[in-house]
Write a protein that holds these residues in place. Structure first.
Motif, PDB file in Angstrom:
ATOM      1  N   LYS A 118      -0.457  -8.002   5.271  1.00  0.00           N
ATOM      2  CA  LYS A 118       0.900  -8.089   4.726  1.00  0.00           C
ATOM      3  C   LYS A 118       1.530  -9.370   5.286  1.00  0.00           C
ATOM      4  O   LYS A 118       2.327  -9.338   6.222  1.00  0.00           O
ATOM      5  CB  LYS A 118       1.712  -6.853   5.107  1.00  0.00           C
ATOM      6  CG  LYS A 118       1.171  -5.571   4.495  1.00  0.00           C
ATOM      7  CD  LYS A 118       2.044  -4.375   4.860  1.00  0.00           C
ATOM      8  CE  LYS A 118       1.538  -3.096   4.203  1.00  0.00           C
ATOM      9  NZ  LYS A 118       2.383  -1.913   4.533  1.00  0.00           N
ATOM     10  N   TYR A 119       1.141 -10.478   4.701  1.00  0.00           N
ATOM     11  CA  TYR A 119       1.485 -11.781   5.283  1.00  0.00           C
ATOM     12  C   TYR A 119       2.970 -12.108   5.143  1.00  0.00           C
ATOM     13  O   TYR A 119       3.531 -12.778   6.005  1.00  0.00           O
ATOM     14  CB  TYR A 119       0.621 -12.856   4.635  1.00  0.00           C
ATOM     15  CG  TYR A 119      -0.856 -12.605   4.786  1.00  0.00           C
ATOM     16  CD1 TYR A 119      -1.428 -12.478   6.045  1.00  0.00           C
ATOM     17  CD2 TYR A 119      -1.682 -12.443   3.672  1.00  0.00           C
ATOM     18  CE1 TYR A 119      -2.791 -12.216   6.202  1.00  0.00           C
ATOM     19  CE2 TYR A 119      -3.040 -12.193   3.816  1.00  0.00           C
ATOM     20  CZ  TYR A 119      -3.593 -12.069   5.085  1.00  0.00           C
ATOM     21  OH  TYR A 119      -4.927 -11.803   5.226  1.00  0.00           O
ATOM     22  N   ASN A 153      -3.062 -16.405  -0.025  1.00  0.00           N
ATOM     23  CA  ASN A 153      -3.069 -15.051  -0.607  1.00  0.00           C
ATOM     24  C   ASN A 153      -1.649 -14.657  -1.006  1.00  0.00           C
ATOM     25  O   ASN A 153      -1.031 -13.784  -0.382  1.00  0.00           O
ATOM     26  CB  ASN A 153      -3.635 -14.041   0.389  1.00  0.00           C
ATOM     27  CG  ASN A 153      -5.026 -14.379   0.858  1.00  0.00           C
ATOM     28  OD1 ASN A 153      -6.013 -14.070   0.226  1.00  0.00           O
ATOM     29  ND2 ASN A 153      -5.108 -15.052   2.013  1.00  0.00           N
ATOM     30  N   PRO A 154      -1.107 -15.319  -2.033  1.00  0.00           N
ATOM     31  CA  PRO A 154       0.273 -14.997  -2.437  1.00  0.00           C
ATOM     32  C   PRO A 154       0.364 -13.577  -2.972  1.00  0.00           C
ATOM     33  O   PRO A 154      -0.618 -13.043  -3.521  1.00  0.00           O
ATOM     34  CB  PRO A 154       0.564 -16.024  -3.534  1.00  0.00           C
ATOM     35  CG  PRO A 154      -0.776 -16.385  -4.081  1.00  0.00           C
ATOM     36  CD  PRO A 154      -1.723 -16.325  -2.910  1.00  0.00           C
ATOM     37  N   PRO A 155       1.512 -12.946  -2.808  1.00  0.00           N
ATOM     38  CA  PRO A 155       1.671 -11.576  -3.330  1.00  0.00           C
ATOM     39  C   PRO A 155       1.678 -11.575  -4.842  1.00  0.00           C
ATOM     40  O   PRO A 155       1.960 -12.602  -5.472  1.00  0.00           O
ATOM     41  CB  PRO A 155       3.030 -11.145  -2.757  1.00  0.00           C
ATOM     42  CG  PRO A 155       3.764 -12.428  -2.533  1.00  0.00           C
ATOM     43  CD  PRO A 155       2.736 -13.434  -2.137  1.00  0.00           C
ATOM     44  N   PRO A 156       1.327 -10.463  -5.463  1.00  0.00           N
ATOM     45  CA  PRO A 156       1.351 -10.366  -6.933  1.00  0.00           C
ATOM     46  C   PRO A 156       2.737 -10.662  -7.476  1.00  0.00           C
ATOM     47  O   PRO A 156       3.741 -10.415  -6.812  1.00  0.00           O
ATOM     48  CB  PRO A 156       0.954  -8.904  -7.198  1.00  0.00           C
ATOM     49  CG  PRO A 156       0.235  -8.479  -5.969  1.00  0.00           C
ATOM     50  CD  PRO A 156       0.869  -9.217  -4.835  1.00  0.00           C
ATOM     51  N   PRO A 157       2.820 -11.202  -8.708  1.00  0.00           N
ATOM     52  CA  PRO A 157       4.125 -11.554  -9.295  1.00  0.00           C
ATOM     53  C   PRO A 157       5.088 -10.385  -9.368  1.00  0.00           C
ATOM     54  O   PRO A 157       6.282 -10.548  -9.201  1.00  0.00           O
ATOM     55  CB  PRO A 157       3.763 -12.061 -10.699  1.00  0.00           C
ATOM     56  CG  PRO A 157       2.347 -12.511 -10.577  1.00  0.00           C
ATOM     57  CD  PRO A 157       1.712 -11.597  -9.570  1.00  0.00           C
ATOM     58  N   GLU A 158       4.565  -9.169  -9.627  1.00  0.00           N
ATOM     59  CA  GLU A 158       5.464  -8.026  -9.778  1.00  0.00           C
ATOM     60  C   GLU A 158       6.213  -7.703  -8.489  1.00  0.00           C
ATOM     61  O   GLU A 158       7.317  -7.158  -8.530  1.00  0.00           O
ATOM     62  CB  GLU A 158       4.706  -6.789 -10.263  1.00  0.00           C
ATOM     63  CG  GLU A 158       3.544  -6.368  -9.388  1.00  0.00           C
ATOM     64  CD  GLU A 158       2.249  -6.963  -9.846  1.00  0.00           C
ATOM     65  OE1 GLU A 158       2.304  -7.989 -10.578  1.00  0.00           O
ATOM     66  OE2 GLU A 158       1.184  -6.431  -9.502  1.00  0.00           O
ATOM     67  N   ASP A 159       5.603  -8.055  -7.345  1.00  0.00           N
ATOM     68  CA  ASP A 159       6.281  -7.779  -6.087  1.00  0.00           C
ATOM     69  C   ASP A 159       7.477  -8.689  -5.878  1.00  0.00           C
ATOM     70  O   ASP A 159       8.386  -8.383  -5.119  1.00  0.00           O
ATOM     71  CB  ASP A 159       5.309  -7.964  -4.913  1.00  0.00           C
ATOM     72  CG  ASP A 159       4.241  -6.883  -4.896  1.00  0.00           C
ATOM     73  OD1 ASP A 159       4.454  -5.883  -5.606  1.00  0.00           O
ATOM     74  OD2 ASP A 159       3.225  -7.051  -4.210  1.00  0.00           O
TER      75      ASP A 159
END
Length: 275
Positions: A118-119, A153-159
């Motif tokens: 959880k960066y 490792n970017p978070p998904p767009p929906e987040d």
């Protein structure tokens, strides 16, 4: 292999004390301190279950003790119980008043987030640690590492689109409410239709009762018009039979007349004399 620097603490936190503790409170504070010491000794002997139980007893006797929460979190972290460690570091970070101790709690909280990949949360935790101690090089190193992992490792767009998610949820709730209102309205309409059908049924019953005593109409009548007899498939009507017989008689007569005429032509004519 990535290296995450962990800040350890061996009971260096100061116990919270009440302004004017009562005799009972002093007794509980002393007991809590004893459990902290025993827990630390158990950890050194690698007796984790005993240490965990002692830390829990210390927290139970003194819920405001950040020392017990932090040290228990450190113990969990050492045993790779990441979820339990994260919980205790959160508690210590939010309740501790000392900047130095808050820095340690946020630093190690960031480590637990890194373990969970959880960066985004890890970056925020390390930033909070540096806000309480801007000069710590280990925290600065971990922050740089977390930022690098977040970039890769970017978070998904929906987040990232929480606002739209909330709006969609609101729309779903509104649609659900509108559908419920519509269903309620239809139910009211159905009740009205049932009442109207019931009234019509009552009127039919009244009319039926009023018609009692009158002679029934013949079965072959419908209103004032006589009912015509319907032909049966595969069966000739009387009129068709009559016409067929007449045609057969006429044909027989023609045949008989023709035979008679042939006889007349074939008969020999007798002379007056017999040659």
């Amino acid at each position: 292999m990535l290296r995450i620097v962990m800040i350890l603490c061996a009971g260096t936190f100061s116990l919270n004390s009440f302004a004017q503790p009562t005799k009972e409170q002093k007794k509980e504070l002393k007991a809590s301190q004893n459990y902290l010491s025993e827990a630390q000794e158990s950890l050194q002997k690698d007796e984790f279950p005993t240490a965990e139980a002692d830390y829990r007893q210390a927290i139970s006797l003194n819920p405001k003790s950040e020392t017990a929460k932090y040290n228990l979190g450190t113990a969990y972290y050492g045993k790779e119980k990441n979820a339990e460690a994260m919980l205790r570091f959160k508690q210590a970070a939010t309740t501790e008043s000392s900047k130095n101790e808050k820095h340690k709690a946020f630093h190690n909280l960031g480590n637990t987030y890194m373990n969970e990949k959880k960066y985004t949360e890890a970056v925020e935790s390390y930033k909070n640690a540096l806000r309480n101690n801007p000069n710590d090089d280990e925290t600065r190193y971990n922050l740089a590492l977390a930022k690098d992992m977040l970039e890769k490792n970017p978070p998904p767009p929906e987040d990232k689109d929480d606002k739209n998610k909330d709006q969609n949820e609101d729309k779903k709730d509104q649609d659900k409410k509108d559908q419920q209102d519509k269903d309620d309205k239809n139910k009211e309409g159905d009740k009205g239709d049932e009442k109207e059908d019931k009234d019509k049924g009552d009127q039919k019953e009244d009319k039926k009762e009023g018609d009692q005593g009158k002679p029934d109409k013949p079965k072959d009548e419908e209103g004032d018009k006589p009912q015509q007899q319907q032909p049966v498939p595969g069966q000739l009507s009387p009129q068709q039979v009559k016409s067929l017989l007449e045609a057969m008689n006429n044909e027989e007569k023609k045949t008989q007349d023709k035979i008679n005429a042939e006889k007349q032509k074939g008969a020999k004519v007798k002379t007056d004399k017999d040659w």
